[in-house]
Design an enzyme around this catalytic site. Structure first.
Site, mmCIF file in Angstrom:
data_model
loop_
_atom_site.group_PDB
_atom_site.id
_atom_site.type_symbol
_atom_site.label_atom_id
_atom_site.label_comp_id
_atom_site.label_asym_id
_atom_site.label_seq_id
_atom_site.Cartn_x
_atom_site.Cartn_y
_atom_site.Cartn_z
ATOM 1 N N ASP A 10 0.875 -1.161 0.000
ATOM 2 C CA ASP A 10 0.000 0.000 0.000
ATOM 3 C C ASP A 10 0.918 1.218 0.000
ATOM 4 O O ASP A 10 2.113 1.117 0.302
ATOM 5 C CB ASP A 10 -0.890 -0.019 1.244
ATOM 6 C CG ASP A 10 -1.823 1.172 1.315
ATOM 7 O OD1 ASP A 10 -2.318 1.620 0.258
ATOM 8 O OD2 ASP A 10 -2.040 1.682 2.428
ATOM 9 N N ASP A 12 0.052 5.025 1.089
ATOM 10 C CA ASP A 12 -0.047 5.962 2.207
ATOM 11 C C ASP A 12 -0.021 5.223 3.535
ATOM 12 O O ASP A 12 -0.816 4.313 3.769
ATOM 13 C CB ASP A 12 -1.328 6.793 2.083
ATOM 14 C CG ASP A 12 -1.332 7.964 3.051
ATOM 15 O OD1 ASP A 12 -0.233 8.431 3.412
ATOM 16 O OD2 ASP A 12 -2.419 8.400 3.446
ATOM 17 N N GLY A 47 -7.579 4.050 3.455
ATOM 18 C CA GLY A 47 -7.722 2.983 2.469
ATOM 19 C C GLY A 47 -8.977 3.051 1.635
ATOM 20 O O GLY A 47 -9.263 2.134 0.866
#
Length: 221
Positions: A10, A12, A47
């Site tokens: 992922d 961030d 997310g």
């Protein structure tokens, strides 16, 4: 025993933290509409896609908005965010990331970004990591955001590896669920480290070595 052939990160909260920039951009938009918005609300956006985040922000709105108004608001928030991104530099890369990427590449493990953000490339470019990944799958490539597994499935397909050979590194519960739904192992870090559904959890990427990441199914299976 299976081995990990690809690691999907992922963006961030894993590679770089732009949480504060997101908060400031959403806060500016919310304030302009008279909508209460604080840190707790911002935590719910981890997310989640831009439009889904906007719907969460609008839960406390004093009025209803038309679809075209929502699109304009989402674009305005993104413009605020993109302006803030100009402050990013390589110094914003989170601890442990550079060394881990280097080691994985030396061991010929494929690496990818799997992010719901449509700003993934500008962010990676700003911190000098855009060319380090074999694949960058982001919000521009999907129709369904996490916890739907689409982003990770796309990344694995483009890497040419099967889901069971992938390890996802995530800091959000929605991302953990997406990885599990994709049939992948998942390492939860940061805010997601408390989430018991993850295959394994550590505080941050300084807390785990490349050797541990690449262990076989005795750990990840």
């Amino acid at each position: 025993m299976k081995t990990i052939k690809a690691v999907i990160f992922d963006l961030d909260g894993v590679i770089v933290s732009t949480d504060e920039y997101h908060f400031q951009a959403w806060k500016r938009l919310a304030d302009s509409q008279g909508i209460p918005f604080g840190r707790e609300s911002n935590d719910r956006l981890r997310g989640v896609s831009r439009m889904e985040s906007l719907e969460i922000v609008l839960e406390k709105a004093p009025k209803r908005y038309l679809p075209e108004e929502k699109r304009e608001m989402a674009e305005r928030k993104n413009a605020h965010f993109r302006e803030l991104l100009k402050k990013l530099s390589p110094s914003d890369i989170l601890p442990g990331v550079v060394d881990l990427i280097k080691t994985l590449k030396e061991r010929q493990v494929k690496i990818a970004i799997g992010s719901s953000s449509k700003n993934a490339r500008p962010i990676l470019r700003a911190v000098g990591l855009e060319d380090e990944f074999d694949v960058i799958a982001d919000g521009n490539h999907i129709t369904r955001s996490k916890p739907d597994p689409e982003i990770f499935t796309i990344a694995a397909t483009r890497l040419g590896v099967s889901p069971e050979e992938c390890l996802v590194v995530e800091d959000a519960e929605a991302g953990v669920e997406a990885a599990l739904a994709a049939g992948m192992s998942v390492l939860a870090i940061g805010a997601a480290a408390r989430y018991t559904r993850a295959t394994r959890s550590v505080e941050n990427l300084c807390s785990i070595s490349a050797d541990e990441l690449l262990l076989a199914e005795s750990v990840w299976g």
